[in-house]
Design an enzyme around this catalytic site. Structure first.
Site, short mmCIF file in Angstrom:
data_model
loop_
_atom_site.label_atom_id
_atom_site.label_comp_id
_atom_site.label_asym_id
_atom_site.label_seq_id
_atom_site.Cartn_x
_atom_site.Cartn_y
_atom_site.Cartn_z
N GLY A 76 -5.38 -9.01 3.08
CA GLY A 76 -6.03 -8.15 2.10
C GLY A 76 -5.25 -7.91 0.83
N ASN A 131 0.83 -1.21 0.00
CA ASN A 131 0.00 0.00 0.00
C ASN A 131 0.86 1.26 0.00
OD1 ASN A 131 -2.05 -1.79 0.15
ND2 ASN A 131 -2.48 -1.47 2.32
N VAL A 132 0.33 2.28 -0.64
CA VAL A 132 1.05 3.55 -0.70
C VAL A 132 0.49 4.54 0.32
CG1 VAL A 132 1.75 3.20 -3.10
CG2 VAL A 132 -0.39 4.39 -2.62
N ASP A 133 -0.53 4.11 1.07
CA ASP A 133 -1.05 4.99 2.13
C ASP A 133 -0.12 4.92 3.35
OD1 ASP A 133 -1.89 2.92 4.07
OD2 ASP A 133 -3.47 2.43 2.63
N SER A 189 -4.78 -9.65 -3.24
CA SER A 189 -5.23 -10.67 -4.20
C SER A 189 -4.07 -11.54 -4.68
CB SER A 189 -5.91 -9.99 -5.39
OG SER A 189 -5.00 -9.11 -6.00
N HIS A 248 5.67 -0.59 -2.84
CA HIS A 248 5.20 0.10 -4.04
C HIS A 248 5.21 1.62 -3.91
CE1 HIS A 248 2.99 -3.87 -5.28
NE2 HIS A 248 4.29 -3.91 -5.47
N1 APR Z 1 -10.55 -6.83 4.41
C1 APR Z 1 -9.55 -7.60 3.89
N2 APR Z 1 -9.40 -7.83 2.60
C2 APR Z 1 -10.27 -7.25 1.75
C3 APR Z 1 -11.32 -6.43 2.20
C4 APR Z 1 -11.44 -6.22 3.60
N3 APR Z 1 -12.41 -5.46 4.13
N4 APR Z 1 -12.01 -6.00 1.11
C5 APR Z 1 -11.40 -6.53 0.03
N5 APR Z 1 -10.35 -7.29 0.41
C6 APR Z 1 -9.42 -8.07 -0.38
C7 APR Z 1 -9.94 -8.58 -1.71
O1 APR Z 1 -10.65 -9.80 -1.54
C8 APR Z 1 -8.66 -8.78 -2.51
O2 APR Z 1 -8.13 -10.07 -2.33
O3 APR Z 1 -8.33 -7.25 -0.71
C9 APR Z 1 -7.71 -7.75 -1.88
C10 APR Z 1 -7.41 -6.55 -2.74
O4 APR Z 1 -6.74 -6.98 -3.89
P1 APR Z 1 -6.17 -5.93 -4.93
O5 APR Z 1 -7.23 -4.92 -5.20
O6 APR Z 1 -5.63 -6.69 -6.07
O7 APR Z 1 -5.00 -5.19 -4.12
P2 APR Z 1 -3.51 -5.64 -3.87
O8 APR Z 1 -3.40 -7.12 -3.78
O9 APR Z 1 -3.01 -4.83 -2.75
O10 APR Z 1 -2.82 -5.16 -5.21
C11 APR Z 1 -1.43 -5.29 -5.35
O11 APR Z 1 -1.47 -4.07 -7.40
O12 APR Z 1 -2.38 -2.26 -8.52
C12 APR Z 1 -1.26 -2.76 -7.90
O13 APR Z 1 0.52 -1.61 -6.95
C13 APR Z 1 -0.83 -1.90 -6.76
O14 APR Z 1 -0.06 -2.50 -4.56
C14 APR Z 1 -1.02 -2.79 -5.56
C15 APR Z 1 -0.85 -4.17 -6.14
#
Ligand code: APR
Length: 228
Positions: free
Chosen positions: A170, A88-90, A172, A105
């Site tokens: 959290g 996360n970038v936050d 994917s 990231h």
């Molecule tokens: N609590 C926990 N997990 C959750 C919640 C919640 N309330 N709501 C959604 N999720 C989960 C989803 O099920 C999913 O598996 O968070 C995940 C989010 O996945 P992505 O949107 O793909 O985010 P992330 O895995 O952080 O992406 C990785 O991709 O776009 C790039 O650089 C960006 O850092 C990012 C990277």
């Protein structure tokens, strides 16, 4: 000596704070094609759109707060040596009080020179075309875009190699090299994966906690109590 817990977090941990995840809404990110706003090509094509996009994200960050999952991870430092490796970038882990955080990231609240990737500086206002570093190069968001190197990955691998426990929250697990980090933990390191819709992970050591970040972290803390 305290055990070392490494926590790999993704967008899902900040969802309950009100920040949208990347892949939960038809591949669009706050209404934008990710390739337009999160690639070097996108920046070259339409720098104003990209700067404006991150300006909005930076402004939004000022309106949200860490949630109980961020706070629980910070409190875990009383009992464990905790390192957060976040995609996360936050800055919600920082604001919750965690002390050891690696931002794989990049960080929204920093910018860097387009002429010198080492020239990174804190930045809380909007960023515009014409905002230059001291050497006269345009500043850009301090974000690792798709197709760019992940400079912190070596450090993150070394951290995972010393994990007694790995927690994933959290994410994917779609984006490499971050998603490959779980392969670097020592053999038999227990892995907990908290996510309401977890990706399938081919690793026997993984205990799935199919819940939101705040609910799942509560469950995790209960499970860890039995381990001390
Ligand atoms: N609590 C926990 N997990 C959750 C919640 C919640 N309330 N709501 C959604 N999720 C989960 C989803 O099920 C999913 O598996 O968070 C995940 C989010 O996945 P992505 O949107 O793909 O985010 P992330 O895995 O952080 O992406 C990785 O991709 O776009 C790039 O650089 C960006 O850092 C990012 C990277």
């Amino acid at each position: 000596m305290k055990q070392h817990i490494v926590v790999l977090t993704g967008a899902g941990i900040s969802a309950e704070s009100g920040i949208k995840t990347f892949r939960d809404a038809d591949g669009l990110w706050e209404g934008h094609d990710v390739m337009e706003v999160a690639t070097p090509q996108g920046f070259k094509k339409n720098p104003e759109l990209v700067l404006d996009f991150y300006n909005q994200r930076r402004r939004q960050l000022q309106t949200v707060q860490p949630n109980q999952a961020h706070l629980d991870l910070a409190a875990l430092e009383k009992t464990y040596n905790v390192t957060i490796v976040t995609q996360n970038v936050d800055d919600l882990h920082e604001r919750a009080g965690s002390n050891a955080i690696v931002h794989l990231h990049g960080e929204l609240r920093k910018v860097r020179s387009t002429g010198n990737p080492e020239a990174i500086t804190p930045w809380d206002q909007d960023l515009h075309l014409g905002d230059l570093c001291k050497q006269g190069y345009q500043l850009r968001p301090h974000i690792v875009w798709f197709g760019e190197d992940v400079p912190k990955i070596e450090a993150a691998i070394e951290i995972c190699q010393t994990a007694d426990i790995l927690v994933i929250i959290g994410t994917s697990m779609q984006v490499y090299p971050a998603a490959g980090l779980l392969d670097y933990t020592p053999k038999n390191t227990p892995i907990y994966y908290i996510d309401p819709k977890p990706a399938s992970v081919a690793n026997k050591a993984v205990t799935l906690i199919q819940k939101s970040a705040t609910e799942g972290t509560k469950v995790l803390l209960d499970l860890l109590k039995d381990k001390i």
